[in-house]
Design an enzyme around this catalytic site. Sequence first.
Site, short mmCIF file in Angstrom:
data_model
loop_
_atom_site.label_atom_id
_atom_site.label_comp_id
_atom_site.label_asym_id
_atom_site.label_seq_id
_atom_site.Cartn_x
_atom_site.Cartn_y
_atom_site.Cartn_z
N LEU A 86 0.83 -1.20 0.00
CA LEU A 86 0.00 0.00 0.00
C LEU A 86 0.87 1.26 0.00
O LEU A 86 2.08 1.18 0.27
CB LEU A 86 -0.91 0.00 1.24
CG LEU A 86 -1.97 -1.10 1.30
CD1 LEU A 86 -2.62 -1.11 2.67
CD2 LEU A 86 -3.02 -0.90 0.21
N ALA A 88 2.63 4.51 1.53
CA ALA A 88 3.19 4.78 2.86
C ALA A 88 3.70 3.53 3.56
O ALA A 88 3.64 3.42 4.78
CB ALA A 88 2.16 5.49 3.76
N SER A 90 6.95 2.38 2.78
CA SER A 90 8.41 2.45 2.63
C SER A 90 8.95 1.75 1.39
O SER A 90 10.12 1.40 1.33
CB SER A 90 9.12 1.87 3.87
OG SER A 90 8.67 2.45 5.06
N ASP A 167 9.12 -0.22 -8.62
CA ASP A 167 8.51 0.42 -7.47
C ASP A 167 7.10 0.88 -7.82
O ASP A 167 6.92 1.94 -8.45
CB ASP A 167 9.39 1.59 -7.01
CG ASP A 167 8.78 2.36 -5.83
OD1 ASP A 167 7.84 1.84 -5.22
OD2 ASP A 167 9.27 3.47 -5.53
N ASN A 206 5.84 7.80 7.59
CA ASN A 206 5.83 7.63 6.14
C ASN A 206 4.86 8.59 5.47
O ASN A 206 5.15 9.15 4.40
CB ASN A 206 5.46 6.19 5.78
CG ASN A 206 6.58 5.21 6.08
OD1 ASN A 206 7.73 5.60 6.25
ND2 ASN A 206 6.25 3.94 6.16
N ILE A 207 3.70 8.80 6.07
CA ILE A 207 2.73 9.75 5.52
C ILE A 207 3.28 11.17 5.58
O ILE A 207 3.15 11.95 4.63
CB ILE A 207 1.39 9.66 6.29
CG1 ILE A 207 0.73 8.30 6.06
CG2 ILE A 207 0.45 10.78 5.85
CD1 ILE A 207 -0.52 8.07 6.89
N ARG A 231 -6.18 7.70 -0.01
CA ARG A 231 -5.54 6.82 -1.00
C ARG A 231 -5.21 5.46 -0.38
O ARG A 231 -5.40 4.42 -1.02
CB ARG A 231 -4.27 7.49 -1.53
CG ARG A 231 -4.51 8.67 -2.42
CD ARG A 231 -3.20 9.29 -2.86
NE ARG A 231 -2.37 8.34 -3.57
CZ ARG A 231 -1.11 8.55 -3.91
NH1 ARG A 231 -0.53 9.69 -3.56
NH2 ARG A 231 -0.43 7.64 -4.58
N TYR A 438 42.29 2.06 -2.05
CA TYR A 438 40.96 2.48 -1.59
C TYR A 438 39.96 1.33 -1.72
O TYR A 438 39.05 1.19 -0.91
CB TYR A 438 40.48 3.69 -2.39
CG TYR A 438 41.00 5.00 -1.85
CD1 TYR A 438 40.41 5.60 -0.75
CD2 TYR A 438 42.08 5.64 -2.44
CE1 TYR A 438 40.88 6.79 -0.24
CE2 TYR A 438 42.56 6.84 -1.95
CZ TYR A 438 41.96 7.42 -0.84
OH TYR A 438 42.43 8.60 -0.33
#
Length: 512
Positions: A86, A88, A90, A167, A206-207, A231, A438
């Site tokens: 859903l 929010a 992450s 995503d 998150n929201i 939403r 490095y």
Amino acid sequence: MTSSNTAMDNQDAKQSKENNTNYMARTTKRWVEPGIRLSPKHSNNGDAVHEPVFDVEDFISPGQLYSTESGCLFHAGRILIVLVGLPATSKTLLSVAITRYTRWLGVRTESFHLSKYTKTNTNIPSFLSDEFSTVEGAEFKKEIINKVTNDMIKFFDNGKGQIAIYDALNIRKSERADIKKTFENNNVKVLFVESIVTDPNLMTKNIELAIQSEDYKNWGKHEAIKDYTRRITDNESLYERMSPIEGVSYIKYLNFGERIIMNNTNYGYLVNKIVFFLMNLSNKQGCIYLSRCGRSDSDKYTDDEVLNEEGLKFSEILTKTVIARVKEKGLERKKKAMEFNKNSKDTSVTADPSVNNDDNLNSDSLVVWTAERKRTYDTAKFFKEHGFDVRKRSQLKQLHPGVVADMTMDEIKEKYPNEVEEYERDPYHYRFSRAESYHDLAVRMEPLLLELEHMHNDILIIAHESTLRVLYGYFMACTSLEVPTLDFTRHQLVEISFNPFNNVVTRIPIDI
């Protein structure tokens, strides 16, 4: 690496190619010509995790152990990671974090955010805000998904891509089945990662981050929270949770790593490495601060002296600067939380009450890590006096210079002219006799990088410039060409803060 070793490696690779192996060693040089350097990609102080994977064909990532002609590492083939969940929950944060980590390992990874495609489309219809609920909206959604799918296939076929991360919500079984069928027909393994959030505090955070996006640029806070909560509710009625019945490989990721459930994830070492990374990932609230140590009477590698008067003064000012900045950031978080709480009074979300204490800096608010050398550890002495936890970390030991320790560049050129020529071709990977490169330092520090991913609160790292370069390079998605050129002075404190889409750097003056 010496020239003779390179010649031997190329000969072995040529023989491997003649034997038609699937994962051939590199047959071309691993560095670009002297003088060719990639310019830093960071814009507006943000990291480069969303930039194209490689600008140079023979590029090697900072933490990459080996390279192949196919562009695939760990003999894992091509993998599509599909995020499910859903709004929010992450998902974007997970996508970006996996991209940053796997790119650091040398895996050609790209994130494909469905929301980015809708934002860049100039013909977005007015019904978009209704979650494609109309017939026209469903057609538009299908068009956008086809475009994303085609771009991901191009990435695999034309860009030598190894991992693509999709995503989007992907909350319906039918959508997931279509994705699996499409990509398995293109010889791409599909792994679903379902992100589930049941913790109300995490959902609230998150929201709060979501309504700061461009989608709500001209919205009032109260209206934005109300719309975003709607939403979530609208999509919840459509959500079909993943289960073994679907016959797919998936990971259930609950409350950002609080619990992980795996089903049929038999894709080998690379997927297991990603799972281990997800187990260490946290929803970071604090920042990472990077600082040089104070001066001593001798800055030579072979000497390990206590701080001189100038070094002690620097240590005192650094302590005041960091504490003031951490308090300032805490007040900012408190203010945002209170404002969010005020504007969410008519919704089902409330601000995390624990944020209200951020301005009261206590011994748990900040952790200080230092290298083991005296002058480095002593730079944190005033933090100890304020009651903060100061820890020596062996992984923060600076790059070992080997036979050129404490020599000037002119002296090195005079004594080791051939070695300097090799070094100038590839200052990241080349090592002088009995020295570290490095690249060696980056590989040695990987456990520490994972531990930093697991940290929640603010952390200050006091170390040598070579170590800070590697840390900065990881969190800001630098290339191996950039890392040796990064500049850290005692006049600046480097702050790296985190948000779902990218990391942001701020340089804070240290008044010395």
